[in-house]
Every structure is written in structure tokens, then in C-alpha cells.
Write a protein that holds these residues in place. Structure first.
Motif: not given
Length: 494
Positions: A192-196
Motif C-alpha cells: 500500500k505504501l511503497k508499491g509492488v
């Protein structure tokens, strides 16, 4: 210079792949929103928090909160996606400081997180400024449990964990609750906060001291669960998804251990248990067995209803008591009702609030069990009580431990309780969906003020003995807090 350039290229590729996955998951997430649309959402969020949240300015002044909103608004100077807006708005939680208030991304992003996104495939544990591999759910079998994670995609892993913790909900200045949440939800919070990413470049220090720097393939949540089950015989379910009892009593010689997983009447009923009947029978057994030491295990007990906590207190306190000093809401209606899920209004019993009458600046709620004087039960336990707690001892559990501490009735062992000692803003809870970005905000409407004399510290109950397992304890299954308590009792009995 080449190393810096290669890291930059790697991060660029990872960002592009993350961007691609989000685009494939849902076109609405990929779509950018205008500056005006996002500023409109931010103002709606501000208005609803001010109107609905019962304790918004408990820990941060209105002037400071206004300043934070202005800073976020000023940072919105170009069109951005819903996810990027969510990552700006989430910083509000560190000023609201209420564990029942949460900001969540667009539901499509959470859906993709649970289905198609390739996630960071490790369970983690954090202690002494180090992030450890607790369970290796990846396809790289040689990565050992207990390895220290030094960096993820070029970022210091410890700093990443602290960032996730900082941007998580909490009550007051408590750190144990958000640290526990960040530990248990690290994979999803990172997403959610850093990405995938399709792969994660991770540097480890193995237990033998070997440095490993490799690209680890990201996995879907389903793939992670399959690997976890095959490797650790762990189906990933929490107790609420099983049929195991939530209330247990074990008696051994002159020691009784009472495990209470929740104070939720709903979850107790699901497994055919009743708090009042359980406590009555348990304390009768304890009395008949002439128990000298009672251990109450409240670790991971996230709360529930006030009535079970009051019933338990009536078996531990030998004088009449009143649990709450006050209870109120700051409104008897919600603005822009179309922005809320009406089914949740009915489920959370919102409609009775519409009949409340104003009393000064608030709408006081009367007639609840916690506002009435409670007499001790027939069987009151008067011997030694030990309470085990950790950061997820929260909400109603925070209230119970606060009241017990106020009565000086127990020895507390473990970690600081996640819930506040003076008040709890929870109860009726509504979920606001912002019209443009579709990010969602969970807002509690009721403030419960405990009938205690604790000095306000913005913290939960601090244990008399702070005990937190090491990574070795976690990997070997050693119950450090319980062993500490049993050893303490053994010394007392000698």
C-alpha cells in the motif's frame, strides 16, 4: 558511481513494473485526478473528521491539525492517482492518534493486493532495530529464518519498517500497537505504501553471518499462503476464522491460567461460549481448587464489548465500581450521508444517535451498562493476579487493563498495552468514501471516558516487567512472557 547508477536503473524498472501492475488491476487506480478533485476530497475528509470523530483534538491541537491539512493541500500541485493521494493522506494518522481511525486506499487497490499483485513474500519480526525473516514464504528455499533483512529495493529495511509503523493507526503516543500491526501486516502495508514489484532486490545477513544480496520473485497472496502451508503447516488463518474456543481455563497445582482471546460477544457466540457463564464457572473452579496465583493472558486480545470486561472485573474487585465516567458523541447526525455505506449504519446501530439531545458541546449517551454501579460477584478472587499483555491488547482490553491497574489489582508482564489508559474513542463506527479518489476513512463516533485516576501520559498500561521475545524465542516457539511469569511465581512459592 556505477553502483549508484545501477541502483537507480533497478528502482526505475521496479517502479515501472509496479505502475504496470496497478494499471492492469484497475483502470480507475491508474487514472489521475485533477488538483481540484483531490483538494475537494481533502476538504471533505477534514469536514467529516471535525464533525464526526469524537476525539479528534485529544492529542493534536486544532491549529496544528489545520496546519497539517494545509501542508497536504499545498503538496497537491499536479494531477496524481488515487493511490498517490492515499499515500499523502495517510500521514494524518500520526496526528489523529486514534487506533480506531484508519485511512484505506481505493477498494480496487485492496482487491488487487489480495488477488493479483505480486507481494514481498516474507513474514517478518522486528526487535532491537533489526528486521528479521520470521517465515520464508518465497521460492528461495535457502534463505534462512532468523536472517536479518538489511535492505529492500535499495532502502534500509529497518527504516522502511519504521515508516510503515509511523503511518499506522495508534492511540496517543503508543508504539507497540502500530509495531505489532506493521509486523503482522508487513506484506500488505508495504504494498500500500511503497508499491509492488515483480521482483524485490533484498539484502540479507544470514544467521551464519553470510551476506546475501539477491532478487526475490514477488508472489501473489495465494501463492504465499500455499508456500506457508507447505513449509510451515501454517494455513495463515487467525483464530476468528476457526472454531477454537476464545475462552480457556487451565489449572495446575496452585496456578490457574485464563486465556481470553477477545472480549467480543459476537466471536464468543460463534463458538458457543458465553462470557458470564464462563467466568462464573471458572472462578468457582478456582475457588474450589484454592488457587493462589491467577494468570490472565490478554496478548493479542484486540478488544470487543465492555460488558465482558465488567463481568471479569466483578470477579477481581471486592468493592462496587462504575466503569465509565462519561460517554458522548460530538454529533447526532452525519453530513453527506450518501458518502457512507448505509448498511454499516444499521449494523453499527447508528440510528439511535439521531435521537440524542445536545448537552453543552456534546451529545451524552446514557443508560449503557458501563455507566451504572456494578457490585462484586458472589465469587471474588482475592489472591495474586498476573496479566500478560502486548501491543495488540487493545480497545476494550486497554480499558480493562487500565481499570485493573487503577485498582492496583495485578502485576503486568509483557509489552505496553495498545489502548489508552484514560479514554477510548470507538463504538459506533462509520466508513466514509471520498467521491473522487474513492479512498476510505474509518471514523469512530463515540468517546468513552474511563472512571480512573491515571495521570494522562498518552500511553497504555506500562507493564511492571517489560518482556519481549527475541527472534530465537519466536523461531523456537518459546513463550517468554509465560515462562517469566511462572518463574516469578516459583520464586514466590520457594
Amino acid at each position: 558511481m556505477k553502483k549508484i547508477l545501477s541502483i537507480f536503473c533497478l528502482l526505475l524498472v521496479l517502479a515501472e513494473n509496479s505502475f504496470s501492475q496497478i494499471q492492469q488491476a484497475d483502470s480507475d487506480l491508474f487514472k489521475t485526478h485533477t488538483v481540484n478533485e483531490l483538494k475537494e476530497d481533502l476538504q471533505i475528509l477534514k469536514r467529516h473528521l471535525e464533525t464526526v470523530q469524537a476525539g479528534l483534538y485529544t492529542y493534536t491541537s486544532k491549529a496544528k491539525m489545520d496546519e497539517v491539512f494545509n501542508q497536504i493541500e499545498a503538496s497537491i500541485n499536479q494531477p496524481i492517482s488515487s493511490v498517490e493521494f492515499y499515500r499523502k493522506a495517510i500521514s494524518l494518522l500520526q496526528y489523529i492518534k486514534n487506533g480506531h481511525t484508519n485511512i484505506m486506499p481505493h477498494s480496487a487497490y485492496e482487491k488487487a493486493t489480495n488477488s493479483s499483485f505480486t507481494l514481498f513474500p516474507f513474514d517478518v519480526y522486528f526487535k532491537n532495530d533489526s528486521l528479521y525473516v520470521l517465515k520464508n514464504n518465497s521460492r528461495n528455499n535457502f534463505i534462512k529464518e532468523g536472517s536479518v533483512i538489511k535492505s529492500i529495493n535499495g532502502e534500509d529495511a529497518s527504516a522502511v519498517f519504521k515508516e510503515l509503523t509511523k503511518k499506522s493507526s495508534r492511540d496517543g503516543d503508543n508504539n507497540t500497537f502500530p509495531e505489532m500491526v506493521a509486523t503482522l501486516q508487513f506484506t500488505k502495508l508495504y504494498c500500500k505504501l511503497k508499491g509492488v514489484s515483480p521482483t524485490y532486490q533484498v539484502a540479507f545477513i544470514a544467521p551464519n553471518g553470510e551476506l546475501i544480496d539477491i532478487a526475490v520473485k514477488g508472489l501473489t497472496l495465494k501463492e504465499i499462503h500455499v508456500n506457508k502451508l507447505n513449509r510451515y503447516q501454517d494455513n495463515g488463518k487467525w483464530w476468528g476464522e476457526t472454531n477454537e474456543p476464545v475462552l480457556k481455563l487451565k489449572i495446575d497445582n496452585d496456578i490457574a491460567i485464563m486465556e481470553i482471546k477477545t472480549f467480543s460477544i459476537y466471536y464468543a457466540r460463534r463458538v458457543n461460549q458465553n462470557f458470564k457463564k464462563f467466568f462464573n464457572k471458572a472462578f468457582k473452579k478456582i475457588e474450589e481448587a484454592n488457587i493462589k496465583h491467577l494468570i490472565i493472558d490478554l496478548r493479542y486480545n484486540g478488544g470487543g464489548d465492555e460488558m465482558p470486561t465488567i463481568e471479569l472485573l466483578s470477579h477481581l474487585l471486592d468493592k462496587p465500581f462504575t466503569f465509565y465516567q462519561d460517554m458522548y458523541t460530538v454529533t447526532n447526525k452525519v453530513p453527506d450521508i450518501e458518502l457512507y455505506d448505509e448498511s454499516k449504519f444499521v449494523m453499527n446501530f447508528l440510528r439511535p444517535l439521531f435521537r440524542l439531545k445536545k448537552n453543552g458541546d456534546v451529545y451524552r449517551i446514557k443508560g449503557i451498562p458501563g455507566m451504572k454501579e456494578v457490585r462484586p460477584s458472589k465469587s471474588v478472587y482475592r489472591e495474586k493476579v498476573y496479566v500478560l499483555t502486548n501491543g495488540l491488547s487493545f480497545s476494550a482490553t486497554g480499558e480493562f487493563t487500565s481499570f485493573l491497574k487503577n485498582a492496583d489489582r495485578a502485576i503486568f508482564i509483557g509489552e505496553e498495552v495498545g489502548g489508552n489508559t484514560n479514554q477510548n474513542v470507538s463504538g459506533t463506527t462509520v466508513i466514509l468514501t471520498l467521491p473522487n479518489s474513492k479512498i476510505r476513512i474509518r471514523i469512530p463516533m463515540e468517546l468513552f471516558k474511563l472512571n480512573v485516576k491515571h495521570k494522562r501520559t498518552n500511553h497504555g498500561v506500562i507493564p511492571d516487567y517489560c518482556v519481549k521475545p527475541s527472534i530465537v524465542d519466536k523461531l523456537t516457539g518459546k513463550d517468554l512472557e509465560m515462562e517469566f511469569t511462572l518463574n516469578m511465581i516459583k520464586k514466590i512459592n520457594e
